[in-house]
Design a protein around this motif. Structure first.
Motif, short mmCIF file in Angstrom:
data_model
loop_
_atom_site.label_atom_id
_atom_site.label_comp_id
_atom_site.label_asym_id
_atom_site.label_seq_id
_atom_site.Cartn_x
_atom_site.Cartn_y
_atom_site.Cartn_z
N PHE A 72 -6.44 -0.70 10.16
CA PHE A 72 -5.51 -1.56 9.43
C PHE A 72 -5.70 -3.05 9.73
CE2 PHE A 72 -3.45 2.43 10.83
CZ PHE A 72 -3.44 3.08 9.61
N ASP A 75 -4.58 -6.08 7.36
CA ASP A 75 -3.74 -5.53 6.29
C ASP A 75 -2.42 -6.29 6.14
OD1 ASP A 75 -5.10 -3.65 4.94
OD2 ASP A 75 -4.11 -1.92 5.80
N ASN A 78 0.95 -4.35 5.42
CA ASN A 78 1.18 -3.77 4.09
C ASN A 78 1.30 -2.26 4.26
OD1 ASN A 78 0.77 -2.58 1.49
ND2 ASN A 78 -0.12 -4.52 0.78
N ASP A 80 2.25 0.14 2.41
CA ASP A 80 1.72 1.02 1.36
C ASP A 80 0.22 1.22 1.53
OD1 ASP A 80 2.29 2.51 -1.15
OD2 ASP A 80 0.84 1.10 -1.97
N ASN A 81 -0.49 0.14 1.81
CA ASN A 81 -1.93 0.25 2.05
C ASN A 81 -2.23 1.10 3.28
OD1 ASN A 81 -2.58 -1.28 -0.16
ND2 ASN A 81 -3.01 -3.17 0.99
N LYS A 84 -1.68 4.73 2.47
CA LYS A 84 -2.75 5.18 1.59
C LYS A 84 -4.04 5.42 2.36
CE LYS A 84 -4.88 3.96 -2.86
NZ LYS A 84 -6.31 3.92 -2.48
N ARG A 85 -4.37 4.48 3.24
CA ARG A 85 -5.62 4.60 4.00
C ARG A 85 -5.56 5.79 4.97
NH1 ARG A 85 -6.21 -0.50 5.57
NH2 ARG A 85 -7.20 -0.90 3.56
N TYR A 124 2.16 9.53 -0.95
CA TYR A 124 0.85 10.12 -0.67
C TYR A 124 1.02 11.51 -0.08
CZ TYR A 124 -0.24 5.31 -1.52
OH TYR A 124 -0.33 4.08 -2.12
#
Length: 230
Positions: A72, A75, A78, A80-81, A84-85, A124
């Motif tokens: 991360f 990032d 973030n 949400d990112n 997701k990752r 997710y």
């Protein structure tokens, strides 16, 4: 003589019916407990298998993408990112039947175990090959919650500590579970199952907290000496 011996060793209809009645009563008393025990063992085995598969997937993801805490960088929190990752890199190494990035693929729960929701937005999610559902949610300390519904959204009770559990990924511990009593019920119960291999907390006076009294009225579950009601 033969006839007398047959009469001596034979049973009357009344005696036979009495024996069958006794067997029926015993069966009625014992079968529910046997079925409950079998069901709990299946749930324990399923959660253990899912956790083992997640451990393997997490280890493979770190081997490919580097340490979890480095996933991360830059990032800017973030979330949400980050979710997701984490989701994409772990599920890359899982066997699944469907990826589902909408909230309807995974139930959310409040702390009393109902399915009314607790504010999580599980964008997710993945449905594993065996029907279990896993949802991912990440926070600003790089801790990801992994929410496991062992029999899927539309099966079972969808209730914390029964078929719905919570584990974590953290920078220091990697994929892990917690025995911290301040944690949510679902995380606490997952830790108990993965550490002790049973769901005996359901047999106690507390139902979803470790520390309740077992049916014998004496044994109080704890993490060291009393890890089963048997």
């Amino acid at each position: 003589m033969v006839t007398k011996l047959k009469q001596l060793f034979s049973f009357t209809l009344a005696e036979t019916l009495i024996v069958m009645g006794i067997i029926g009563v015993v069966a009625a008393l014992t079968l529910p407990n046997l079925n409950s025990s079998t069901g709990e063992k299946e749930k324990v085995a399923k959660l253990q298998k899912i956790y083992s598969n997640l451990q393997d997937a997490f280890g493979r993801a770190e081997a490919v993408y580097g340490p979890y805490e480095e996933w991360f960088i830059n990032d800017g929190n973030n979330f949400d990112n980050m979710s997701k990752r984490t989701f994409e890199r772990i599920t890359e190494f899982l066997k699944y039947s469907k990826i589902c990035t909408i909230t309807s693929c995974s139930a959310t729960f409040d702390k009393n175990g109902s399915s009314s929701g607790d504010g999580r937005n599980l964008k997710y999610n993945v449905i594993l090959a065996d029907g279990a559902t896993i949802g991912f949610s990440t926070y600003n300390d790089l801790k990801s919650e992994i929410l496991i519904d062992i029999d899927g959204l539309n099966k079972g009770s969808n209730k914390q500590c029964y078929d719905y559990f919570l584990i974590f990924t953290t920078p220091k511990l990697g994929l892990s579970y917690t025995t911290n009593e301040s944690s949510e019920y679902s995380a606490f119960c997952a830790a108990w199952i993965l550490k002790n291999g049973n769901m005996d907390y359901l047999k106690t006076t507390s139902k979803n907290h470790i520390g309740g009294t077992c049916p014998d009225g004496k044994t109080v579950l704890n993490w060291t000496t009393n890890t089963t009601c048997k």
